[in-house]
Motif scaffolding. Structure first.
Motif, PDB file in Angstrom:
ATOM      1  N   LEU A 167       0.796  -1.224   0.000  1.00  0.00           N
ATOM      2  CA  LEU A 167       0.000   0.000   0.000  1.00  0.00           C
ATOM      3  C   LEU A 167       0.832   1.280   0.000  1.00  0.00           C
ATOM      4  CD1 LEU A 167      -2.822  -1.073   2.492  1.00  0.00           C
ATOM      5  CD2 LEU A 167      -2.871  -1.067  -0.017  1.00  0.00           C
ATOM      6  N   HIS A 168       2.139   1.172   0.203  1.00  0.00           N
ATOM      7  CA  HIS A 168       2.975   2.369   0.229  1.00  0.00           C
ATOM      8  C   HIS A 168       2.966   3.045  -1.153  1.00  0.00           C
ATOM      9  CE1 HIS A 168       6.514   4.943   0.709  1.00  0.00           C
ATOM     10  NE2 HIS A 168       6.444   4.702   2.009  1.00  0.00           N
ATOM     11  N   PRO A 169       2.869   4.371  -1.184  1.00  0.00           N
ATOM     12  CA  PRO A 169       2.808   5.070  -2.476  1.00  0.00           C
ATOM     13  C   PRO A 169       4.052   4.902  -3.338  1.00  0.00           C
ATOM     14  CG  PRO A 169       2.999   6.622  -0.633  1.00  0.00           C
ATOM     15  CD  PRO A 169       2.713   5.288  -0.045  1.00  0.00           C
ATOM     16  N   GLU A 170       5.170   4.463  -2.737  1.00  0.00           N
ATOM     17  CA  GLU A 170       6.358   4.166  -3.531  1.00  0.00           C
ATOM     18  C   GLU A 170       6.576   2.664  -3.651  1.00  0.00           C
ATOM     19  OE1 GLU A 170       9.819   6.267  -2.223  1.00  0.00           O
ATOM     20  OE2 GLU A 170       8.681   8.066  -1.712  1.00  0.00           O
ATOM     21  N   GLY A 171       5.629   1.878  -3.171  1.00  0.00           N
ATOM     22  CA  GLY A 171       5.731   0.432  -3.248  1.00  0.00           C
ATOM     23  C   GLY A 171       4.961  -0.101  -4.449  1.00  0.00           C
ATOM     24  N   LEU A 172       4.155  -1.131  -4.204  1.00  0.00           N
ATOM     25  CA  LEU A 172       3.394  -1.739  -5.294  1.00  0.00           C
ATOM     26  C   LEU A 172       2.143  -0.949  -5.656  1.00  0.00           C
ATOM     27  CD1 LEU A 172       3.566  -5.536  -4.307  1.00  0.00           C
ATOM     28  CD2 LEU A 172       4.919  -4.339  -6.048  1.00  0.00           C
ATOM     29  N   ALA A 173       1.709  -0.049  -4.774  1.00  0.00           N
ATOM     30  CA  ALA A 173       0.434   0.639  -4.978  1.00  0.00           C
ATOM     31  C   ALA A 173       0.299   1.279  -6.366  1.00  0.00           C
ATOM     32  CB  ALA A 173       0.229   1.685  -3.874  1.00  0.00           C
ATOM     33  N   PRO A 174       1.310   2.009  -6.860  1.00  0.00           N
ATOM     34  CA  PRO A 174       1.136   2.632  -8.181  1.00  0.00           C
ATOM     35  C   PRO A 174       0.989   1.615  -9.316  1.00  0.00           C
ATOM     36  CG  PRO A 174       2.940   3.657  -6.970  1.00  0.00           C
ATOM     37  CD  PRO A 174       2.579   2.413  -6.229  1.00  0.00           C
ATOM     38  N   ARG A 175       1.416   0.380  -9.080  1.00  0.00           N
ATOM     39  CA  ARG A 175       1.330  -0.643 -10.129  1.00  0.00           C
ATOM     40  C   ARG A 175      -0.004  -1.390 -10.115  1.00  0.00           C
ATOM     41  NH1 ARG A 175       7.204  -3.694  -9.472  1.00  0.00           N
ATOM     42  NH2 ARG A 175       8.524  -1.814  -9.441  1.00  0.00           N
ATOM     43  N   ILE A 176      -0.746  -1.293  -9.010  1.00  0.00           N
ATOM     44  CA  ILE A 176      -2.003  -2.029  -8.885  1.00  0.00           C
ATOM     45  C   ILE A 176      -3.100  -1.232  -9.563  1.00  0.00           C
ATOM     46  CG2 ILE A 176      -3.667  -3.005  -7.260  1.00  0.00           C
ATOM     47  CD1 ILE A 176      -1.381  -3.338  -5.264  1.00  0.00           C
ATOM     48  N   ARG A 177      -3.671  -1.801 -10.616  1.00  0.00           N
ATOM     49  CA  ARG A 177      -4.629  -1.058 -11.439  1.00  0.00           C
ATOM     50  C   ARG A 177      -5.978  -0.899 -10.749  1.00  0.00           C
ATOM     51  NH1 ARG A 177      -1.221   1.454 -13.860  1.00  0.00           N
ATOM     52  NH2 ARG A 177      -2.877   2.231 -15.220  1.00  0.00           N
ATOM     53  N   GLY A 184      -9.197  -1.497  -0.168  1.00  0.00           N
ATOM     54  CA  GLY A 184     -10.329  -1.721   0.720  1.00  0.00           C
ATOM     55  C   GLY A 184     -10.360  -3.142   1.243  1.00  0.00           C
ATOM     56  N   HIS A 185     -10.038  -4.101   0.386  1.00  0.00           N
ATOM     57  CA  HIS A 185      -9.998  -5.505   0.807  1.00  0.00           C
ATOM     58  C   HIS A 185      -8.928  -5.727   1.873  1.00  0.00           C
ATOM     59  CE1 HIS A 185      -8.875  -9.732   0.756  1.00  0.00           C
ATOM     60  NE2 HIS A 185      -7.735  -9.413   0.180  1.00  0.00           N
ATOM     61  N   LEU A 186      -7.733  -5.178   1.683  1.00  0.00           N
ATOM     62  CA  LEU A 186      -6.645  -5.386   2.633  1.00  0.00           C
ATOM     63  C   LEU A 186      -6.941  -4.722   3.976  1.00  0.00           C
ATOM     64  CD1 LEU A 186      -3.450  -4.995   0.405  1.00  0.00           C
ATOM     65  CD2 LEU A 186      -4.606  -7.090   1.124  1.00  0.00           C
ATOM     66  N   LEU A 187      -7.474  -3.514   3.950  1.00  0.00           N
ATOM     67  CA  LEU A 187      -7.791  -2.833   5.207  1.00  0.00           C
ATOM     68  C   LEU A 187      -8.892  -3.569   5.967  1.00  0.00           C
ATOM     69  CD1 LEU A 187      -7.648   0.933   4.143  1.00  0.00           C
ATOM     70  CD2 LEU A 187      -5.900  -0.417   5.329  1.00  0.00           C
ATOM     71  N   ALA A 201       0.508  -4.001  18.061  1.00  0.00           N
ATOM     72  CA  ALA A 201       1.405  -3.864  16.914  1.00  0.00           C
ATOM     73  C   ALA A 201       0.619  -3.884  15.605  1.00  0.00           C
ATOM     74  CB  ALA A 201       2.448  -4.977  16.932  1.00  0.00           C
ATOM     75  N   LEU A 202      -0.379  -4.750  15.531  1.00  0.00           N
ATOM     76  CA  LEU A 202      -1.192  -4.830  14.320  1.00  0.00           C
ATOM     77  C   LEU A 202      -2.034  -3.567  14.143  1.00  0.00           C
ATOM     78  CD1 LEU A 202      -1.926  -6.602  11.929  1.00  0.00           C
ATOM     79  CD2 LEU A 202      -3.702  -7.675  13.344  1.00  0.00           C
ATOM     80  N   GLU A 207      -3.052   1.652  11.319  1.00  0.00           N
ATOM     81  CA  GLU A 207      -3.157   3.104  11.311  1.00  0.00           C
ATOM     82  C   GLU A 207      -2.133   3.726  10.368  1.00  0.00           C
ATOM     83  OE1 GLU A 207      -2.766   4.086  15.413  1.00  0.00           O
ATOM     84  OE2 GLU A 207      -4.834   3.504  15.921  1.00  0.00           O
ATOM     85  N   GLU A 208      -0.957   3.103  10.266  1.00  0.00           N
ATOM     86  CA  GLU A 208       0.070   3.623   9.357  1.00  0.00           C
ATOM     87  C   GLU A 208      -0.359   3.476   7.901  1.00  0.00           C
ATOM     88  OE1 GLU A 208       4.366   2.257   7.553  1.00  0.00           O
ATOM     89  OE2 GLU A 208       3.905   1.684   9.627  1.00  0.00           O
ATOM     90  N   VAL A 209      -0.738   2.257   7.496  1.00  0.00           N
ATOM     91  CA  VAL A 209      -1.026   2.031   6.076  1.00  0.00           C
ATOM     92  C   VAL A 209      -2.358   2.658   5.666  1.00  0.00           C
ATOM     93  CG1 VAL A 209       0.371  -0.072   6.026  1.00  0.00           C
ATOM     94  CG2 VAL A 209      -2.069  -0.247   6.504  1.00  0.00           C
ATOM     95  N   ALA A 210      -3.304   2.761   6.611  1.00  0.00           N
ATOM     96  CA  ALA A 210      -4.578   3.401   6.282  1.00  0.00           C
ATOM     97  C   ALA A 210      -4.391   4.895   6.020  1.00  0.00           C
ATOM     98  CB  ALA A 210      -5.582   3.181   7.401  1.00  0.00           C
ATOM     99  N   ALA A 211      -3.324   5.470   6.567  1.00  0.00           N
ATOM    100  CA  ALA A 211      -3.049   6.890   6.384  1.00  0.00           C
ATOM    101  C   ALA A 211      -2.314   7.187   5.076  1.00  0.00           C
ATOM    102  CB  ALA A 211      -2.222   7.421   7.556  1.00  0.00           C
ATOM    103  N   TYR A 212      -1.853   6.160   4.368  1.00  0.00           N
ATOM    104  CA  TYR A 212      -1.228   6.406   3.071  1.00  0.00           C
ATOM    105  C   TYR A 212      -2.261   7.043   2.143  1.00  0.00           C
ATOM    106  CZ  TYR A 212       2.590   3.220   4.439  1.00  0.00           C
ATOM    107  OH  TYR A 212       3.638   2.612   5.066  1.00  0.00           O
ATOM    108  N   PRO A 213      -1.833   7.889   1.230  1.00  0.00           N
ATOM    109  CA  PRO A 213      -2.788   8.553   0.330  1.00  0.00           C
ATOM    110  C   PRO A 213      -3.613   7.526  -0.443  1.00  0.00           C
ATOM    111  CG  PRO A 213      -0.601   9.530   0.136  1.00  0.00           C
ATOM    112  CD  PRO A 213      -0.441   8.302   0.970  1.00  0.00           C
TER     113      PRO A 213
END
Length: 289
Positions: A167-177, A184-187, A201-202, A207-213
């Motif tokens: 989900l990171h904006p510099e990770g796989l997210a830009p590649r997922i069409r 929504g499924h992952l969250l 910890a979970l 909270e971290e990944v849900a805050a990604y743009p």
């Protein structure tokens, strides 16, 4: 994913264990009541499941009666309490923990590690990985390494986390069409896990990944110069991801161990990505050849 995802699929143990619900100084009664209420089970229903009485369950929850070790474990089983938290219940009741937490690199788990590595390597060329309770990768095959190709090195440094990387904006997210649907499924999956495990910890990871743009509404479902194709009747929500100018589609499947007797083993999950269309199958086999 949790440790570095090596192409060889070797198991790494750099990630720490997630925190479960700690034992309470108030005793086992309030803890059991909390689990029962979270599962939305009445005292009578729990009593019927556990072969007890609503009166006894009430006495246990209020501290008027000390449950036996067997009763604690029986109630925990019928409330679907995670193995880690069953130990906390036993401690709160004055008993020794029942389930060990063996480090993944311990010789006692050699057979487990070797079996899991053979399993995910045998799944190649399709992607497969193993994660712990906070989605840290402890093993991955070459199919996963293929999907991660070209990502920034700082995102690939261990401990590698599957949710963060996806989900990171510099990770796989830009590649997922279909990022909006997949996000929504992952969250939602993480929300279910938080309700089940009560892991601080979970929750922090969520909270971290849900805050990604979130994905923009202009996110196109087509690659450059790609003609609209006939829609594929998927039987489950696919992850549609761009790789090397191609659109690949995968259906995710997650497996866990039956009746685990160790905290570490109980918190492992094997995720396999099943190709969702013939074009993805053909492309992945062409890479293998």
């Amino acid at each position: 994913m949790t440790t570095s995802a090596s192409a060889s699929g070797s198991v790494s143990t750099s990630a720490g264990a997630p925190g479960g619900a700690p034992a309470s100084g108030k005793g086992v009664g309030p803890l059991l009541r909390g689990w029962r209420e979270q599962r939305r089970v009445s005292q009578l229903e729990l009593a019927l499941r556990a072969g007890s009485s609503a009166r006894h369950i009430s006495f246990v929850e209020t501290g008027r009666s000390r449950p036996s070790e067997e009763m604690v474990l029986r109630l925990a089983e019928h409330l679907d309490v995670p193995v880690r938290d069953r130990n906390a219940l036993l401690l709160a009741a004055g008993y020794a923990p029942r389930y060990p937490e063996t480090p993944l690199d311990d010789p006692a788990l050699d057979a487990l590690r070797e079996g899991v590595e053979r399993l995910i390597q045998g799944y190649e060329p399709y992607p497969a990985l193993v994660v712990d309770a906070t989605y840290h990768v402890v093993a991955a095959n070459r199919g996963i390494a293929m999907l991660l190709d070209g990502l920034p090195e700082r995102l690939l440094a261990p401990p590698l986390n599957a949710m963060r990387l996806t989900l990171h904006p510099e990770g796989l997210a830009p590649r997922i069409r279909n990022l909006r649907e997949w996000r929504g499924h992952l969250l939602a999956q993480m929300e279910r896990d938080i309700a089940l495990r009560r892991s601080d910890a979970l929750r922090a990871l969520y909270e971290e990944v849900a805050a990604y743009p979130p994905p923009s509404s202009e996110h196109s479902s087509l690659l450059p110069d790609e003609e609209p194709a006939e829609p594929v009747p998927y039987f489950a929500l696919p992850m549609q991801i761009e790789h090397d100018g191609r659109l690949l589609s995968f259906i995710s499947s997650i497996s866990t161990f039956n009746t685990p007797m160790d905290v570490t083993v109980a918190e492992l999950a094997i995720e396999t990505l099943l190709p969702a269309d013939p074009a993805t199958v053909k492309y992945l086999h062409s890479l293998m050849s």
